[in-house]
Motif scaffolding. Structure first.
Motif, PDB file in Angstrom:
ATOM      1  N   SER A  17      13.067 -10.290   6.180  1.00  0.00           N
ATOM      2  CA  SER A  17      12.838 -10.251   4.675  1.00  0.00           C
ATOM      3  C   SER A  17      11.973  -9.066   4.106  1.00  0.00           C
ATOM      4  N   ILE A  18      10.760  -8.801   4.910  1.00  0.00           N
ATOM      5  CA  ILE A  18       9.832  -7.696   4.548  1.00  0.00           C
ATOM      6  C   ILE A  18      10.770  -6.413   4.575  1.00  0.00           C
ATOM      7  N   ALA A  19      11.434  -6.340   5.590  1.00  0.00           N
ATOM      8  CA  ALA A  19      12.198  -5.129   5.686  1.00  0.00           C
ATOM      9  C   ALA A  19      13.174  -4.776   4.306  1.00  0.00           C
ATOM     10  N   ARG A  20      13.770  -5.900   3.990  1.00  0.00           N
ATOM     11  CA  ARG A  20      14.786  -5.833   2.758  1.00  0.00           C
ATOM     12  C   ARG A  20      13.932  -5.669   1.706  1.00  0.00           C
ATOM     13  N   LEU A  21      12.847  -6.227   1.409  1.00  0.00           N
ATOM     14  CA  LEU A  21      12.066  -5.769   0.102  1.00  0.00           C
ATOM     15  C   LEU A  21      11.516  -4.422   0.358  1.00  0.00           C
ATOM     16  N   ALA A  22      11.368  -3.809   1.433  1.00  0.00           N
ATOM     17  CA  ALA A  22      11.047  -2.497   1.467  1.00  0.00           C
ATOM     18  C   ALA A  22      11.928  -1.716   1.316  1.00  0.00           C
ATOM     19  N   VAL A  23      13.089  -1.852   1.413  1.00  0.00           N
ATOM     20  CA  VAL A  23      14.461  -1.241   1.076  1.00  0.00           C
ATOM     21  C   VAL A  23      14.260  -0.975  -0.715  1.00  0.00           C
ATOM     22  N   GLU A  24      14.071  -2.124  -1.331  1.00  0.00           N
ATOM     23  CA  GLU A  24      14.263  -2.271  -2.623  1.00  0.00           C
ATOM     24  C   GLU A  24      12.904  -1.915  -3.410  1.00  0.00           C
ATOM     25  N   ARG A  25      11.735  -1.890  -2.839  1.00  0.00           N
ATOM     26  CA  ARG A  25      10.420  -1.465  -3.540  1.00  0.00           C
ATOM     27  C   ARG A  25       9.989  -0.141  -2.913  1.00  0.00           C
ATOM     28  N   GLY A  26      10.286   0.078  -1.766  1.00  0.00           N
ATOM     29  CA  GLY A  26       9.719   1.107  -0.974  1.00  0.00           C
ATOM     30  C   GLY A  26       8.530   0.423  -0.011  1.00  0.00           C
ATOM     31  N   VAL A  27       8.242   1.084   1.108  1.00  0.00           N
ATOM     32  CA  VAL A  27       7.429   0.671   2.062  1.00  0.00           C
ATOM     33  C   VAL A  27       5.991   0.563   1.396  1.00  0.00           C
ATOM     34  N   ARG A  28       5.408   1.718   1.024  1.00  0.00           N
ATOM     35  CA  ARG A  28       4.246   1.544   0.601  1.00  0.00           C
ATOM     36  C   ARG A  28       3.927   0.336  -0.658  1.00  0.00           C
ATOM     37  N   ASP A  29       4.809   0.370  -1.739  1.00  0.00           N
ATOM     38  CA  ASP A  29       4.632  -0.623  -2.603  1.00  0.00           C
ATOM     39  C   ASP A  29       4.880  -1.877  -2.149  1.00  0.00           C
ATOM     40  N   THR A  30       5.546  -2.353  -1.150  1.00  0.00           N
ATOM     41  CA  THR A  30       5.804  -3.425  -0.622  1.00  0.00           C
ATOM     42  C   THR A  30       4.374  -4.122  -0.053  1.00  0.00           C
ATOM     43  N   PHE A  31       3.887  -3.054   0.771  1.00  0.00           N
ATOM     44  CA  PHE A  31       2.380  -3.459   1.540  1.00  0.00           C
ATOM     45  C   PHE A  31       1.316  -3.610   0.228  1.00  0.00           C
ATOM     46  N   GLU A  32       1.471  -2.838  -0.788  1.00  0.00           N
ATOM     47  CA  GLU A  32       0.528  -2.792  -1.808  1.00  0.00           C
ATOM     48  C   GLU A  32       0.719  -4.376  -2.670  1.00  0.00           C
ATOM     49  N   PHE A  33       2.025  -4.554  -2.854  1.00  0.00           N
ATOM     50  CA  PHE A  33       2.030  -5.996  -3.406  1.00  0.00           C
ATOM     51  C   PHE A  33       1.439  -7.052  -2.613  1.00  0.00           C
ATOM     52  N   LEU A  34       1.698  -7.189  -1.161  1.00  0.00           N
ATOM     53  CA  LEU A  34       1.240  -8.223  -0.319  1.00  0.00           C
ATOM     54  C   LEU A  34      -0.331  -8.124  -0.444  1.00  0.00           C
ATOM     55  N   ARG A  35      -0.912  -6.957  -0.345  1.00  0.00           N
ATOM     56  CA  ARG A  35      -2.447  -6.752  -0.251  1.00  0.00           C
ATOM     57  C   ARG A  35      -2.942  -7.119  -1.379  1.00  0.00           C
ATOM     58  N   GLU A  36      -2.493  -6.826  -2.726  1.00  0.00           N
ATOM     59  CA  GLU A  36      -2.888  -7.336  -3.955  1.00  0.00           C
ATOM     60  C   GLU A  36      -2.786  -8.865  -4.109  1.00  0.00           C
ATOM     61  N   ARG A  37      -1.681  -9.368  -3.952  1.00  0.00           N
ATOM     62  CA  ARG A  37      -1.540 -10.768  -3.986  1.00  0.00           C
ATOM     63  C   ARG A  37      -2.575 -11.409  -2.936  1.00  0.00           C
ATOM     64  N   TYR A  38      -2.943 -11.010  -1.834  1.00  0.00           N
ATOM     65  CA  TYR A  38      -4.007 -11.521  -1.118  1.00  0.00           C
ATOM     66  C   TYR A  38      -5.362 -11.537  -1.617  1.00  0.00           C
ATOM     67  N   PHE A  39      -5.532 -10.497  -2.348  1.00  0.00           N
ATOM     68  CA  PHE A  39      -7.112 -10.439  -2.796  1.00  0.00           C
ATOM     69  C   PHE A  39      -7.069 -11.076  -4.105  1.00  0.00           C
ATOM     70  N   GLU A  40      -6.090 -11.417  -4.822  1.00  0.00           N
ATOM     71  CA  GLU A  40      -6.081 -12.398  -5.856  1.00  0.00           C
ATOM     72  C   GLU A  40      -6.452 -13.564  -5.595  1.00  0.00           C
ATOM     73  N   VAL A  41      -5.789 -13.997  -4.466  1.00  0.00           N
ATOM     74  CA  VAL A  41      -6.336 -15.420  -3.795  1.00  0.00           C
ATOM     75  C   VAL A  41      -7.592 -15.546  -3.307  1.00  0.00           C
ATOM     76  N   HIS A  42      -8.243 -14.383  -2.682  1.00  0.00           N
ATOM     77  CA  HIS A  42      -9.311 -14.238  -1.987  1.00  0.00           C
ATOM     78  C   HIS A  42     -10.224 -13.023  -2.743  1.00  0.00           C
ATOM     79  N   THR A  43     -10.697 -13.269  -4.111  1.00  0.00           N
ATOM     80  CA  THR A  43     -11.090 -12.342  -4.957  1.00  0.00           C
ATOM     81  C   THR A  43     -12.514 -12.234  -4.373  1.00  0.00           C
ATOM     82  N   ARG A  44     -13.201 -12.776  -3.579  1.00  0.00           N
ATOM     83  CA  ARG A  44     -14.460 -12.562  -3.222  1.00  0.00           C
ATOM     84  C   ARG A  44     -14.578 -11.914  -1.857  1.00  0.00           C
ATOM     85  N   ARG A  45     -13.458 -11.645  -1.266  1.00  0.00           N
ATOM     86  CA  ARG A  45     -13.265 -11.197   0.148  1.00  0.00           C
ATOM     87  C   ARG A  45     -13.830  -9.802   0.360  1.00  0.00           C
ATOM     88  N   VAL A  46     -13.276  -9.104  -0.702  1.00  0.00           N
ATOM     89  CA  VAL A  46     -13.475  -7.611  -0.674  1.00  0.00           C
ATOM     90  C   VAL A  46     -13.896  -6.931  -2.017  1.00  0.00           C
TER      91      VAL A  46
END
Length: 664
Positions: free
Chosen positions: A150-179
């Motif tokens: 599923s990650i690979a398919r999303l990377a085809v649609e959004r691009g590899v970098r944008d896919t990881f940025e999306f996951l990373r941003e969502r993580y930091f939204e949930v863990h706002t005090r982590r970093v």
């Protein structure tokens, strides 16, 4: 086995591709909408499984966002504590896909069992060249392969970098005090001070990697070195940079206690180190060779970071560190400050305006350092105070540093000055810039003092008239309604900044409303460049509330067409039902302050916990008019205080400079 997780109304809106108001309407209109399973009355949480089932039955032909569904699928796969490691693993997989797309296509044509057997060795071999050989686990469960696909398919649609940025941003939204991320404006300023043409850069407290990422944009071929005490932050940053270049080395660990790059030198060291950390390693590091300028006292961790930066600075290189102002004045650090000056390591101290770094109660400073050369100790140190220039502080600082570097002697009254070294080496070695700035003699004329005195007298004369008249009220208390109930009824919409989706980025040059703009009651001054946030365009009549303040503030906007900035909540009332000034007045009154979280001298403001009475519109408007007058009263008092301080300074400076003298 998948676990059920909780989602908020904002999550549901994203999953459905709608606004939050639509979710509120669904809850009101549909009897079969799932009931909350957690959270609070003002911020309920729902079962993802139940919401998934409900949305599938009510999608009404809409395309549901695949990225948001994938993100929630990730959350059901592992516990929250393991989510960051999963994202880092998937990021390492994306590094492999980026470098070996053909190989992945061949491997992915096989069964899930074949992919599980062959993937780890391939990813680890690729990441050994860019991240580290341990960036990916040695084995992958077969049950994890559909997620990888599923990650690979999303990377085809959004691009590899944008896919990881999306996951990373969502993580930091949930863990706002982590970093903590250094504000983009400060990152830009620090790199402007470093200048162009650097071949390598080190950030020994790299956190989310914002400084290194921007440095890569400035110098695409630069070698990037980074370290962070949080291993999760280090892993995510390492993957993020590996998707952009092949010359980044990011390592986990405490830079002071366990330096990952001993002996390595960089052309630039740029860092936002942790402040006031008394457990920085004083006992273990007393004999460390980095303390060339003296052993940092236990209460001076910032001076340890300064010397760590200098130890990694190549000849001719520049280090820029963000520092609290107390480092310039503490008596315990004066010997090290003296050595930094005497040996030519400290070249400039720049005071930033209060609010340049959000949620910090004081104006921070930037220290600029160079590795001392054998050509002799410089005779002057640059002192800059941009606190009086909040609108263009970065430009003021960069211009002064460049002129100073070109050999110019600076003396701009109240802003910058090339200070002789001998003036700094007194008993205190106080490096506070304002202490050394001059005052222009022509600013101290009797005419200017008389004019300021006249303006102050006029303003004081009008202050009392701004206070609204009030009358005694019946003893009955006003019945308060929770703000979420107003949202549920469609009377009010609440918005906060969230990351942008592809295609939502604002055009460059669009003004952004910042926390400082709201506090100063001024038009939007922020820049949309690199904002990366969803477009929330303000309108006249919107009420904007800063989320962290020393005293709760709510402003009614008179102008729109700006973008909502970070750390702000926007409330958009239906003007036919709810008066904006009435709303703003109750939001920052003591009746609601008790609902906000106290943080020492500040408040964390969650407007969703607020309450206000729902009165007839005619009465609301009477209240609103009174609140407007109160706002004007407070504004006039603040202006009078500023004018009074300025007048006192003018008279004192005029007396001491001989421009005026006391009446006989």
């Amino acid at each position: 086995m998948r676990r059920d997780v909780h989602v908020t109304a904002a999550d549901i809106a994203r999953l459905a591709g709608v606004g939050r108001a639509a979710v509120s309407n669904w809850r009101r209109r549909h009897d079969d909408f799932p009931e909350p399973v957690g959270g609070t009355s003002t911020s309920p949480a729902f079962s993802l499984a139940e919401i998934r089932e409900w949305l599938r039955g009510h999608a009404e032909g809409r395309d549901l966002p695949p990225d948001e569904w994938l993100w929630q699928d990730l959350r059901t796969t592992v516990d929250d504590d393991d989510l960051a490691d999963l994202i880092a693993d998937l990021g390492a997989f994306l590094v492999y896909v980026q470098h070996e797309a053909d190989d992945w296509r061949g491997l992915s044509a096989g069964t899930d069992e074949e992919v599980a057997r062959g993937l780890p060795a391939r990813v680890r071999a690729t990441c050994a060249k860019t991240v580290s050989a341990q960036a990916f686990p040695e084995s992958v469960p077969v049950t994890r392969v559909p997620l990888v696909r599923s990650i690979a398919r999303l990377a085809v649609e959004r691009g590899v970098r944008d896919t990881f940025e999306f996951l990373r941003e969502r993580y930091f939204e949930v863990h706002t005090r982590r970093v903590y991320s250094t504000p983009a404006e400060i990152v830009t300023l620090t790199l402007d001070l470093v200048g162009d043409g650097f071949g390598s850069v080190l950030d020994p407290a790299c956190g989310s990697g914002r400084i290194l990422g921007r440095a890569l944009e400035r110098s695409p071929g630069a070698r990037l070195l980074g370290q962070d005490v949080d291993p999760v932050a280090a892993r995510l940053t390492a993957v993020r940079l590996a998707l952009r270049c092949d010359n980044a080395r990011i390592r986990p660990g405490d830079s002071l206690r366990a330096d990952a790059f001993p002996g390595e030198l960089a052309d630039a060291v740029v860092c936002n180190p942790p402040f006031n950390d008394r457990n920085w390693g004083y006992e273990e590091l007393t004999a460390d060779p980095r303390w060339e300028y003296g052993l940092p006292p236990r209460v001076e961790p910032e001076l340890a970071w300064v010397q760590h930066a200098l130890a990694h600075l190549a000849p001719g290189g520049v280090a820029v560190l963000l520092m609290p102002p107390a480092v310039a004045t503490r008596r315990s650090g004066r010997r090290i400050r003296s050595q930094l000056l005497r040996r030519g390591a400290l070249r400039a101290v720049i005071t930033l305006p209060q609010g340049a770094v959000p949620n910090v109660a004081v104006g921070l400073t930037l220290w600029i350092l160079r590795q001392p050369s054998e050509g002799g100790t410089p005779s002057h140190v640059l002192m800059v105070d941009t606190s009086g220039r909040p609108d263009d502080y970065a430009g003021v600082a960069v211009a002064a540093w460049r002129e100073f570097g070109a050999g110019c002697e600076l003396d701009e009254p109240g802003v910058s000055r090339s200070v002789p070294l001998v003036d700094l080496l007194d008993e205190d070695v106080d490096l506070t810039p304002a202490r050394y700035l001059s005052t222009a003699a022509d600013d101290l004329s009797p005419e200017r003092i008389a004019g300021a005195r006249s303006r102050l007298a006029e303003l004081i004369g009008t202050v009392a008239g701004l206070l609204p008249s009030v009358a005694a009220a019946p003893p009955d208390e006003l019945a308060l309604v929770p703000l979420p109930e107003l949202v549920r009824r469609g009377i009010l919409v609440v918005e906060q900044q969230t990351p942008a989706r592809p295609g939502e980025e604002p055009p460059l040059g669009t003004p952004v409303l910042t926390v400082e703009d709201v506090l100063e009651d001024r038009p939007a001054t922020g820049s949309s460049e690199h904002a990366g946030a969803r477009l929330i365009v303000t309108r006249p009549g919107d009420v904007v509330v800063p989320q962290v303040v020393t005293a709760p503030v709510a402003r009614v906007l008179t102008k729109g067409d700006a973008l909502l900035g970070p750390y702000l909540s926007l409330l958009r009332p239906d003007p036919e039902v709810l008066d904006p000034d009435f709303l703003a007045g109750f939001l920052c009154a003591s009746v609601n302050v008790r609902h906000y979280t106290s943080m020492s001298s500040r408040y964390r403001v969650d407007v969703r916990r607020a309450e206000l009475p729902l009165l007839p519109m005619e009465e609301q408007r009477r209240y609103g008019a009174a609140f407007r007058r109160l706002a004007g009263f407070r504004s006039a008092l603040r202006e009078a205080a500023v004018l009074g301080d300025d007048l006192a300074r003018l008279v004192a400076d005029g007396l001491t400079h001989g421009a005026v003298r006391p009446h006989e």
